[in-house]
Scaffold this active site. Structure first.
Site, PDB file in Angstrom:
ATOM      1  N   LYS A 120     -34.120 -29.535  -5.877  1.00 31.52           N
ATOM      2  CA  LYS A 120     -35.381 -29.186  -5.192  1.00 31.52           C
ATOM      3  C   LYS A 120     -36.193 -28.260  -6.096  1.00 31.52           C
ATOM      4  CE  LYS A 120     -35.553 -26.376  -1.374  1.00 31.52           C
ATOM      5  NZ  LYS A 120     -36.318 -25.210  -1.834  1.00 31.52           N
ATOM      6  N   GLU A 189     -42.836 -24.940   4.014  1.00 30.14           N
ATOM      7  CA  GLU A 189     -42.419 -23.610   4.465  1.00 30.14           C
ATOM      8  C   GLU A 189     -43.604 -22.787   4.939  1.00 30.14           C
ATOM      9  OE1 GLU A 189     -39.651 -21.547   1.915  1.00 30.14           O
ATOM     10  OE2 GLU A 189     -39.841 -19.685   3.057  1.00 30.14           O
TER      11      GLU A 189
HETATM   12  O1  KIV Z   1     -33.751 -21.252  -0.832  1.00 34.43           O
HETATM   13  C1  KIV Z   1     -33.860 -21.633   0.355  1.00 34.43           C
HETATM   14  O2  KIV Z   1     -33.070 -21.281   1.232  1.00 34.43           O
HETATM   15  C2  KIV Z   1     -34.968 -22.520   0.689  1.00 34.43           C
HETATM   16  C3  KIV Z   1     -35.217 -22.774   2.140  1.00 34.43           C
HETATM   17  C4  KIV Z   1     -35.900 -21.602   2.733  1.00 34.43           C
HETATM   18  C5  KIV Z   1     -35.975 -24.005   2.374  1.00 34.43           C
HETATM   19  O3  KIV Z   1     -35.647 -22.999  -0.169  1.00 34.43           O
END
Ligand code: KIV
Length: 271
Positions: A120, A189
């Site tokens: 991600k 988010e």
């Molecule tokens: O790092 C994380 O926990 C995240 C979530 C808040 C989506 O990116």
């Protein structure tokens, strides 16, 4: 039976099918073996090895200090525990921005050394070259728009993003760009619920919200927040399902009392 219920293992394709069928996607963070096992057993579709480990595991104020080695270590622990969920690993700050070759190298290290299933990245048009280059290696990419905590020093606060038209329009364009680039899902988010609905309707890949309302395709929370282990963080979007910090502290107080009073160990607890 539901699509998620039927799946022996959740893949990026399962998530796509879930969106098409209107079935909600569940995602939680995990950073270690023991809790990742519970999360997987609990039936969550996606386990996110988030760089929020920086806050909840390491005690930092931001996610900026996380390194690739830190993320790979946490992801390895999670991978050993998980049988069914899709495991997505956050690429940490400084490993993909502004340099698509560096992004590809970082993503390959994560996949090879941790055994995670996808990565991600935070951001839109600014990181699209990195997204495309990572995808050339066959590594699935999840996007992340709205409040992107790695940019905290640019934003200056963790407040709701994209309330104004200009930022909201850019966010919709970024979501379309990430979809066109090949992302399989996007985290949204802390943005207004109405905007999250528009994004969700504008793209065919799943949106997974945190503080983005109920009109998205799935929800994600930080595990330590929803279990009530962290108590110093109470945004409006957070629902606490347990108050574990109170229970853990109570158990530790009891243990300390029992040892001091000589109650522990008793006759049955020794050889
Ligand atoms: O790092 C994380 O926990 C995240 C979530 C808040 C989506 O990116």
């Amino acid at each position: 039976m539901s699509i998620a219920g039927k799946a022996r293992k959740i893949t990026t394709h399962t998530l796509q099918e879930m969106k098409a069928a209107g079935e909600k996607i569940t995602m939680l963070t995990a950073y270690d073996y023991s809790l990742a096992k519970l999360v997987d057993n609990g039936g969550v579709d996606v386990v996110l090895v988030g760089d929020s480990a920086s806050n909840v595991m390491a005690g930092n104020d931001t996610t900026v200090p996380m390194t690739l080695d830190h993320m790979i270590y946490h992801a390895q622990c999670v991978v050993r525990a998980v049988d069914r969920s899709l495991i997505v690993v956050d690429m940490p700050f400084g490993t993909y921005q502004g340099n698509s070759k560096c992004a590809l190298d970082s993503a390959i290290r994560i996949m090879k050394e941790s055994g995670g299933h996808a990565v991600k990245l935070e951001g839109g048009s600014e990181i699209v070259d990195s997204v495309k280059r990572i995808l050339t290696a066959g590594i699935p990419v999840m996007g992340h728009l709205g409040l992107t905590p790695q940019s905290i020093y640019k934003f200056g606060t963790y407040s709701v993003r994209a309330r104004e038209d200009e930022e909201a329009d850019k966010l919709i364009e970024d979501a379309k760009l990430l979809e066109a680039s090949g992302c399989f899902a996007i985290v949204l988010e802390k943005i207004p619920a109405e905007l999250a609905v528009k994004v969700t309707q504008a793209i065919s890949i799943p949106t997974i919200g945190i503080g983005a309302g109920d009109g998205v395709d799935g929800q994600v929370l930080v595990l330590h927040d929803m279990l009530g282990i962290t108590m110093d963080f109470s945004p409006r979007f957070l629902r606490r399902y347990l108050n574990l910090s109170e229970q853990i502290e109570g158990a530790i107080n009891q243990y300390v009392d029992d040892v001091r009073s000589g109650d522990f160990p008793n006759d049955n607890e020794q050889y």
